[in-house]
Design a protein around this motif. Structure first.
Motif, PDB file in Angstrom:
ATOM      1  N   LEU A   1       0.912  -0.852  -0.226  1.00 52.79           N
ATOM      2  CA  LEU A   1      -0.317  -0.199  -0.148  1.00 52.79           C
ATOM      3  C   LEU A   1       0.778   1.326  -0.025  1.00 52.79           C
ATOM      4  CD1 LEU A   1      -3.684  -0.970   2.245  1.00 52.79           C
ATOM      5  CD2 LEU A   1      -3.316  -1.124  -0.642  1.00 52.79           C
ATOM      6  N   LYS A   2       1.875   0.677   0.842  1.00 54.21           N
ATOM      7  CA  LYS A   2       3.197   1.968   0.396  1.00 54.21           C
ATOM      8  C   LYS A   2       3.336   2.984  -0.336  1.00 54.21           C
ATOM      9  CE  LYS A   2       5.079   2.515   5.224  1.00 54.21           C
ATOM     10  NZ  LYS A   2       4.871   1.504   6.583  1.00 54.21           N
ATOM     11  N   LYS A   3       4.102   1.728  -1.165  1.00 50.07           N
ATOM     12  CA  LYS A   3       4.728   1.320  -2.695  1.00 50.07           C
ATOM     13  C   LYS A   3       3.028   1.872  -3.744  1.00 50.07           C
ATOM     14  CE  LYS A   3       5.591  -1.426  -6.400  1.00 50.07           C
ATOM     15  NZ  LYS A   3       6.613  -2.671  -6.782  1.00 50.07           N
ATOM     16  N   TYR A   4       2.168   1.200  -3.842  1.00 55.09           N
ATOM     17  CA  TYR A   4       0.708   2.247  -4.321  1.00 55.09           C
ATOM     18  C   TYR A   4       0.076   3.265  -4.381  1.00 55.09           C
ATOM     19  CZ  TYR A   4       2.100  -2.519  -7.111  1.00 55.09           C
ATOM     20  OH  TYR A   4       3.051  -3.329  -7.916  1.00 55.09           O
ATOM     21  N   GLN A   5       0.261   3.797  -3.116  1.00 56.14           N
ATOM     22  CA  GLN A   5       0.207   5.208  -2.583  1.00 56.14           C
ATOM     23  C   GLN A   5       0.691   5.715  -1.662  1.00 56.14           C
ATOM     24  OE1 GLN A   5      -3.400   3.819  -0.218  1.00 56.14           O
ATOM     25  NE2 GLN A   5      -5.436   3.935  -2.145  1.00 56.14           N
ATOM     26  N   SER A   6       1.691   5.609  -2.568  1.00 56.62           N
ATOM     27  CA  SER A   6       2.893   7.118  -2.100  1.00 56.62           C
ATOM     28  C   SER A   6       3.371   8.360  -2.985  1.00 56.62           C
ATOM     29  CB  SER A   6       3.859   6.961  -1.784  1.00 56.62           C
ATOM     30  OG  SER A   6       4.236   5.896  -2.249  1.00 56.62           O
ATOM     31  N   GLY A   7       3.318   9.488  -2.732  1.00 50.00           N
ATOM     32  CA  GLY A   7       3.983  10.626  -3.948  1.00 50.00           C
ATOM     33  C   GLY A   7       2.506  10.875  -4.451  1.00 50.00           C
ATOM     34  N   ALA A   8       3.139  10.769  -6.292  1.00 50.41           N
ATOM     35  CA  ALA A   8       2.314  11.318  -7.054  1.00 50.41           C
ATOM     36  C   ALA A   8       1.027   9.789  -7.086  1.00 50.41           C
ATOM     37  CB  ALA A   8       2.800  11.415  -8.257  1.00 50.41           C
ATOM     38  N   ARG A   9       1.484   9.088  -6.340  1.00 52.58           N
ATOM     39  CA  ARG A   9      -0.413   8.427  -6.690  1.00 52.58           C
ATOM     40  C   ARG A   9      -0.721   7.423  -5.157  1.00 52.58           C
ATOM     41  NH1 ARG A   9       4.135   3.351  -8.073  1.00 52.58           N
ATOM     42  NH2 ARG A   9       2.498   2.494  -9.013  1.00 52.58           N
ATOM     43  N   LYS A  10      -0.910   8.983  -4.321  1.00 51.95           N
ATOM     44  CA  LYS A  10      -1.416   8.938  -3.031  1.00 51.95           C
ATOM     45  C   LYS A  10      -2.847   9.014  -2.834  1.00 51.95           C
ATOM     46  CE  LYS A  10      -1.302  13.669  -1.328  1.00 51.95           C
ATOM     47  NZ  LYS A  10      -2.689  13.973  -2.480  1.00 51.95           N
ATOM     48  N   ASP A  11      -2.880   9.858  -4.160  1.00 54.64           N
ATOM     49  CA  ASP A  11      -4.811   9.383  -4.345  1.00 54.64           C
ATOM     50  C   ASP A  11      -5.229   8.477  -4.970  1.00 54.64           C
ATOM     51  OD1 ASP A  11      -5.566  11.458  -2.853  1.00 54.64           O
ATOM     52  OD2 ASP A  11      -4.826  12.762  -4.119  1.00 54.64           O
ATOM     53  N   ASP A  12      -4.362   7.293  -5.737  1.00 56.96           N
ATOM     54  CA  ASP A  12      -4.749   5.633  -6.318  1.00 56.96           C
ATOM     55  C   ASP A  12      -5.468   5.779  -5.906  1.00 56.96           C
ATOM     56  OD1 ASP A  12      -3.218   7.577  -8.310  1.00 56.96           O
ATOM     57  OD2 ASP A  12      -1.578   5.162  -8.910  1.00 56.96           O
ATOM     58  N   LYS A  13      -6.755   4.329  -7.040  1.00 49.35           N
ATOM     59  CA  LYS A  13      -7.167   3.890  -5.927  1.00 49.35           C
ATOM     60  C   LYS A  13      -6.465   2.169  -6.260  1.00 49.35           C
ATOM     61  CE  LYS A  13     -12.285   5.559  -7.527  1.00 49.35           C
ATOM     62  NZ  LYS A  13     -13.220   5.706  -8.605  1.00 49.35           N
ATOM     63  N   VAL A  14      -6.902   1.470  -5.106  1.00 53.40           N
ATOM     64  CA  VAL A  14      -6.104   0.018  -4.729  1.00 53.40           C
ATOM     65  C   VAL A  14      -7.558  -0.716  -4.171  1.00 53.40           C
ATOM     66  CG1 VAL A  14      -4.190  -1.266  -3.290  1.00 53.40           C
ATOM     67  CG2 VAL A  14      -4.354   0.925  -4.416  1.00 53.40           C
ATOM     68  N   LEU A  15      -7.968  -1.987  -5.063  1.00 54.41           N
ATOM     69  CA  LEU A  15      -8.930  -2.456  -4.939  1.00 54.41           C
ATOM     70  C   LEU A  15      -8.527  -4.062  -4.361  1.00 54.41           C
ATOM     71  CD1 LEU A  15     -11.948  -3.827  -4.808  1.00 54.41           C
ATOM     72  CD2 LEU A  15     -11.393  -4.617  -7.169  1.00 54.41           C
TER      73      LEU A  15
ATOM     74  N   VAL B   1      -9.374   2.016 -11.206  1.00 51.12           N
ATOM     75  CA  VAL B   1      -8.676   1.671 -10.749  1.00 51.12           C
ATOM     76  C   VAL B   1      -7.414   1.286 -10.694  1.00 51.12           C
ATOM     77  CG1 VAL B   1      -8.547  -1.132  -8.877  1.00 51.12           C
ATOM     78  CG2 VAL B   1     -11.092   0.477  -9.895  1.00 51.12           C
ATOM     79  N   LYS B   2      -6.570   1.557 -10.261  1.00 47.61           N
ATOM     80  CA  LYS B   2      -5.046   1.363 -10.452  1.00 47.61           C
ATOM     81  C   LYS B   2      -4.224   0.375 -10.600  1.00 47.61           C
ATOM     82  CE  LYS B   2      -4.391   5.726 -12.503  1.00 47.61           C
ATOM     83  NZ  LYS B   2      -5.021   6.089 -12.731  1.00 47.61           N
ATOM     84  N   THR B   3      -4.714  -0.021  -9.293  1.00 42.07           N
ATOM     85  CA  THR B   3      -4.315  -1.485  -8.376  1.00 42.07           C
ATOM     86  C   THR B   3      -4.900  -2.561  -7.927  1.00 42.07           C
ATOM     87  OG1 THR B   3      -2.457  -0.159  -8.345  1.00 42.07           O
ATOM     88  CG2 THR B   3      -2.233  -2.429  -7.061  1.00 42.07           C
ATOM     89  N   VAL B   4      -4.766  -3.808  -8.299  1.00 46.71           N
ATOM     90  CA  VAL B   4      -5.641  -4.701  -8.292  1.00 46.71           C
ATOM     91  C   VAL B   4      -3.741  -5.407  -6.962  1.00 46.71           C
ATOM     92  CG1 VAL B   4      -6.408  -7.042  -7.867  1.00 46.71           C
ATOM     93  CG2 VAL B   4      -6.986  -5.025  -9.225  1.00 46.71           C
ATOM     94  N   ILE B   5      -5.150  -5.987  -5.730  1.00 48.23           N
ATOM     95  CA  ILE B   5      -3.793  -6.339  -4.861  1.00 48.23           C
ATOM     96  C   ILE B   5      -4.356  -8.194  -4.616  1.00 48.23           C
ATOM     97  CG2 ILE B   5      -2.338  -6.909  -2.773  1.00 48.23           C
ATOM     98  CD1 ILE B   5      -2.467  -4.008  -2.727  1.00 48.23           C
ATOM     99  N   ASN B   6      -3.661  -8.969  -4.844  1.00 46.11           N
ATOM    100  CA  ASN B   6      -4.511 -10.653  -4.206  1.00 46.11           C
ATOM    101  C   ASN B   6      -3.642 -11.140  -3.507  1.00 46.11           C
ATOM    102  OD1 ASN B   6      -6.676 -10.469  -6.691  1.00 46.11           O
ATOM    103  ND2 ASN B   6      -4.820 -11.348  -7.655  1.00 46.11           N
ATOM    104  N   LEU B   7      -4.639 -10.424  -2.294  1.00 44.03           N
ATOM    105  CA  LEU B   7      -3.770 -10.543  -0.632  1.00 44.03           C
ATOM    106  C   LEU B   7      -4.086 -12.527  -1.166  1.00 44.03           C
ATOM    107  CD1 LEU B   7      -2.917  -9.778   1.878  1.00 44.03           C
ATOM    108  CD2 LEU B   7      -4.924  -9.930   2.508  1.00 44.03           C
ATOM    109  N   THR B   8      -4.993 -13.232  -0.866  1.00 43.94           N
ATOM    110  CA  THR B   8      -5.070 -14.481  -1.051  1.00 43.94           C
ATOM    111  C   THR B   8      -5.546 -14.730  -2.255  1.00 43.94           C
ATOM    112  OG1 THR B   8      -5.632 -14.258   1.543  1.00 43.94           O
ATOM    113  CG2 THR B   8      -6.380 -16.093   0.302  1.00 43.94           C
ATOM    114  N   PHE B   9      -4.871 -15.663  -3.025  1.00 45.82           N
ATOM    115  CA  PHE B   9      -5.229 -16.116  -4.695  1.00 45.82           C
ATOM    116  C   PHE B   9      -6.740 -17.040  -4.676  1.00 45.82           C
ATOM    117  CE2 PHE B   9      -4.187 -18.286  -8.988  1.00 45.82           C
ATOM    118  CZ  PHE B   9      -4.052 -17.452  -8.878  1.00 45.82           C
ATOM    119  N   PRO B  10      -7.389 -16.491  -5.636  1.00 44.01           N
ATOM    120  CA  PRO B  10      -8.779 -17.083  -5.560  1.00 44.01           C
ATOM    121  C   PRO B  10      -8.693 -18.765  -5.914  1.00 44.01           C
ATOM    122  CG  PRO B  10      -7.868 -16.138  -7.634  1.00 44.01           C
ATOM    123  CD  PRO B  10      -6.968 -15.740  -6.953  1.00 44.01           C
ATOM    124  N   LEU B  11      -9.892 -19.231  -5.632  1.00 39.79           N
ATOM    125  CA  LEU B  11      -9.571 -20.110  -6.147  1.00 39.79           C
ATOM    126  C   LEU B  11      -9.624 -21.575  -7.441  1.00 39.79           C
ATOM    127  CD1 LEU B  11     -13.570 -21.737  -4.262  1.00 39.79           C
ATOM    128  CD2 LEU B  11     -10.325 -21.383  -3.245  1.00 39.79           C
TER     129      LEU B  11
END
Ligand SMILES: Nc1ncnc2c1ncn2[C@@H]1O[C@H](COP(=O)(O)OP(=O)(O)OP(=O)(O)O)[C@@H](O)[C@H]1O
Length: 549
Positions: free
Chosen positions: A375-389, A454-464
């Motif tokens: 989250l720090k990587k994908y929502q920092s600096g110029a990207r701080k308001d980027d949408k992350v799912l 949505v700029k970034t999707v993070i798969n915290l747990t892989f789907p089935l």
């Protein structure tokens, strides 16, 4: 008065009269077919004489219109032959197709075959058409004459997306269609526009529900409704949306007026069973996210719903971004000689190539700490308001991660099955508008949701399944934009490593060595194991099936 306002005996009469006129119509069609050959010759003569043709056009009355609708395939094939050779004066004619009034426009006929070939090649289009209609794709909106409300709505786009370009002519010709195209490629309008156009151009406003779209989740049903209503409202067509988790009264009232219904299966069946939803006039049926709808969890519901629709003369459509072999046979039992339109090489499972895919193999216990780093990587600096799912697999997991993120100072919205429908709707709304730029979801949000930017999707747990992976990451990189998907992969999912490697390779993405070490064997998917984890259940009812989410 609608059929729903009538007494039983009156309803029967009304239904009978619809049936009678259908039979008469078929009889007329048969007679027409007998004289078809003769009329074709006559038509060809007429075509030679431009002046006559213009007069004929001016005189166009109801009968002529009907004749056009009923022209045989032979006409189309003749036209195709003309198109294939060269565009001659006589080939610049309106080309009627099959039974429902689709007329290939002069503008489209004038397009050079090389341009059409280039379109097919560039977009990796494959069309499997058992009736060999060979209809040309629409390369521009002005190559088709749609009702003004539709024209107005779609004119905000520059041209049809490939799936729209190829599917519309077949759908307007009355064909069953399987449409397979990448996530975010405009499939909703691909099936929606012909549906409304047909309602607008036939005398159908008194027939009750004729168009039915089935969606796997409440949020997707609601979004599809929001898209369709943009057109139906202006067109004077009544569209409504029914899904679980909210009161039924308003839905019952809406159903009495509706010609177009978007629904999730569970609530629709409830309304069918209590007699509030009558589907016997549904002749345009869409299974959106079709492979999901044909999985075991939904299969029986879908069979019952389809069984309540018109059996003769129904057009059945299946649209999706993933079309695994496991569901194709079942799909074919609901369809008649479907045309399969596929954009991009979709016989193999493939992801949208505009998405940068990063896969990291990780110790399961380190995932949540890693999430904070990401989250720090994908929502920092110029990207701080980027949408992350962020996707979790279990709703309990989602609830725990939500608390953890809040503890770490993040304003996070969440949607999963433990929340009320109102909470889910609110969370999605906040994420869509940007009020919140972080959404945590289970697979309830994996399919179909069209969330701007949505700029970034993070798969915290892989789907089935890897199909679900393709849908999840498809929440970014939509409508021609780019995006990033960052996936945490653990040993627990090693049986999916081979299929994931194939998807990464197919999209030209790097495959980490750590992932390769799990081997590239792909396990054959079993029908019962296939599919998104999520199934909406009405929590106010006793569950009939075991759900894990
Ligand atoms: N002709 C077009 N040109 C540009 N954008 C379009 C066009 N048609 C639709 N769109 C837009 O593309 C976006 C994605 O469309 P849609 O949600 O229908 O995708 P989809 O193919 O159904 O995706 P998914 O597989 O995730 O369900 C929407 O915002 C829609 O408004």
């Amino acid at each position: 008065m609608s059929i729903y306002g009538m007494k039983n005996s009156e309803q029967l009469k009304a239904i009978k009269s619809v049936t009678m006129s259908k039979e008469q119509l078929e009889e007329r069609k048969r007679k027409h077919d007998e004289v078809d050959l003769a009329s074709q010759k006559k038509l060809k003569k007429d075509k030679k004489n431009k002046k006559d043709k213009k007069e004929r056009k001016d005189k166009k009355d109801k009968k002529e219109k009907k004749d056009k609708h009923e022209k045989s395939h032979a006409d189309i094939k003749t036209q195709k032959a003309e198109n294939d050779s060269s565009v001659t004066e006589s080939s610049v004619e309106e080309t009627p197709a099959q039974d429902s009034g689709y007329v290939q426009s002069q503008k489209l006929n004038q397009v050079a075959q090389s341009e059409v070939d280039e379109f097919f090649k560039e977009n990796e289009v494959s069309v499997e058409d058992p009736s060999n209609l060979a209809l040309r794709p629409l390369l521009a909106f002005d190559q088709i004459s749609l009702s003004p409300e539709i024209q107005e709505e779609i004119s905000k786009f520059s041209k049809p997306t490939p799936i729209q370009a190829v599917a519309w002519p077949y759908l307007l010709s009355g064909k069953d269609v399987v449409g397979v195209a990448e996530t975010g490629s405009g499939k909703t309008f691909a099936f929606g526009v012909p549906a409304i156009h047909k309602l607008r151009t036939t005398d159908s406003l008194k027939k009750g529900i004729q168009v039915l779209v089935i969606s796997p989740t409440r949020e997707l049903a609601s979004q599809t409704y929001d898209n369709l209503i943009l057109i139906t409202k202006k067109a004077g067509v009544h569209c409504c949306c029914v899904y679980g988790g909210v009161p039924k009264d308003d839905q019952r009232a809406q159903l009495r007026k509706a010609q177009v219904v978007v629904a999730t299966p569970g609530r629709l069946l409830d309304l069918i069973d209590e007699g509030s939803a009558r589907l016997s006039n549904v002749d345009y049926l869409v299974l959106d996210e079709a492979d999901r709808m044909l999985e075991k969890g939904f299969e029986e519901d879908i069979k019952r719903i389809i069984g309540s629709t018109k059996s003769n003369g129904r057009q059945t459509l299946m649209f999706t971004a993933t079309w695994p072999k496991e569901v194709r046979e079942l799909a074919s039992t609901f369809m008649k000689d479907p045309v399969k339109v596929s954009i991009g090489n979709r016989d193999e499972l493939s992801a949208n190539k505009r998405i940068t895919q990063i896969v990291e193999v990780i110790d399961p216990f380190k995932k949540e700490r890693k999430l904070l780093e990401l989250l720090k990587k994908y929502q920092s600096g110029a990207r701080k308001d980027d949408k992350v799912l962020i996707f979790a697999l279990y709703k309990k997991e989602a609830a725990r991660v939500e608390r953890n993120l809040q503890y770490n100072g993040y304003k996070v919205a969440a949607i999963h099955g433990d929340l009320s429908q109102q909470q889910r709707t609110q969370a999605l709304g906040e994420f869509k508008t940007g009020e919140s730029n972080l959404l945590l979801a289970t697979d309830v949000a994996a399919r179909g949701l069209d969330i701007p930017n949505v700029k970034t999707v993070i798969n915290l747990t892989f789907p089935l399944t890897v199909e679900d992976y393709v849908h999840r990451i498809g929440r970014t990189g939509r409508a021609g934009l780019t995006g990033t998907a960052h996936t945490l992969f653990t040993e627990q999912e090693k049986h999916l490593a081979g299929a994931l490697v194939n998807v990464l390779n197919g999209a030209g993405q790097p495959v980490p060595e750590d992932l390769k070490k799990f081997g590239t064997h792909t396990k054959k998917k079993e029908h019962s194991a296939y599919g998104a984890f999520y199934k909406d259940v009405d929590t106010t009812k006793k569950p009939k099936k075991i759900t894990f989410d």
